[in-house]
Design an enzyme around this catalytic site. Structure first.
Site, PDB file in Angstrom:
ATOM      1  N   SER A   1     -27.785 -16.174 -22.935  1.00  0.00           N
ATOM      2  CA  SER A   1     -29.223 -16.309 -22.740  1.00  0.00           C
ATOM      3  C   SER A   1     -29.823 -16.925 -23.990  1.00  0.00           C
ATOM      4  O   SER A   1     -29.356 -16.670 -25.110  1.00  0.00           O
ATOM      5  CB  SER A   1     -29.864 -14.939 -22.493  1.00  0.00           C
TER       6      SER A   1
ATOM      7  N   TYR B   1     -30.996  -6.637 -25.636  1.00  0.00           N
ATOM      8  CA  TYR B   1     -30.452  -7.777 -24.895  1.00  0.00           C
ATOM      9  C   TYR B   1     -30.240  -8.975 -25.820  1.00  0.00           C
ATOM     10  O   TYR B   1     -29.181  -9.621 -25.789  1.00  0.00           O
ATOM     11  CB  TYR B   1     -31.406  -8.125 -23.762  1.00  0.00           C
TER      12      TYR B   1
END
Length: 234
Positions: free
Chosen positions: A142, A157
């Site tokens: 990501s 994350y």
């Protein structure tokens, strides 16, 4: 069959979203495709409408014993792996900030998103060291993990994906002599269960970004970070 020469693709977290779409495409293209899932019942539901040679196998990437059993199952039933897509991920923690973060949640996120991919790569890479074209490891990352653009959002994350990008570099360097290409891919903000309905990209668009890294030629890039085939800053 372990002596079947057809390419084998493994996709973790493949019971829904991007993982399922990637698995569907690879199976339709002729890969013997393994949906590696924590919930086997959900995996069979996900596989029901897929065309091609599709198998479902239990895998909890956070459980070392589960990973070991999975690798043994792959060796017994397929004897090789050509494509590994490390897609399993958890905990897009929009509700946290770095100073207030629950470190237990951070640890649990790293356990799946980073160490889980690492465990699976360690277990599966020996089955990839055979002479064949098209051997790829794709880590679904990501842009949240980009140090260049990282802010204070989603700390667990973001940390897990930055570490996954580092793992990509390490694996790419070690596996280069074997001809195995290893890249990180950001599928973008996708309307999955994790991304939410407001996300601007479809599951098909996110999966296409991942599939690009599977389909690159043998003289293509390794150790890179991409979205839609274009480099992203680390």
């Amino acid at each position: 069959m372990a002596d079947d020469p057809r390419a084998v693709a493994v996709v973790t977290g493949a019971n829904r979203g991007i993982g399922r779409q990637v698995a569907a495409q690879l199976a339709a293209e002729g890969h013997r495709t393994v949906l590696a899932v924590r919930n086997v019942d959900a995996g069979h539901v996900a596989a029901r409408d897929l065309t091609g040679d599709v198998a479902v196998a239990p895998l909890d990437v956070a459980d070392p014993d589960s990973v070991t059993r999975f690798a043994g199952w792959l060796r017994q039933h397929h004897g090789r792996v050509d494509v590994l897509v490390n897609n399993a991920a958890v905990n897009y923690d929009t509700w946290q900030d770095p100073l207030g973060a629950d470190l237990t949640q951070v640890r649990d996120t790293l356990e799946v998103n980073t160490l889980g991919a690492w465990r699976v790569a360690q277990a599966v890479a020996p089955l990839m060291r055979h002479p064949a074209p098209g051997r790829r490891i794709v880590n679904v990352s990501s842009e949240s993990g980009s140090l260049t653009s990282m802010g204070a959002a989603t700390p667990a994350y973001a940390m897990s994906k930055a570490a996954l990008n580092a793992l990509t570099r390490l694996l790419a360097a070690q596996l280069a002599p074997d001809g195995i290409l290893v890249n990180s891919v950001c599928p973008g903000w996708v309307a999955t269960d994790m991304g939410g309905p407001a996300a601007p990209r479809t599951i098909a668009e996110g999966a296409a970004s991942v599939l690009w890294a599977v389909r690159i030629p043998d003289d293509g890039p390794t150790g890179g970070f991409f979205r839609d085939g274009h480099p992203l800053p680390w």
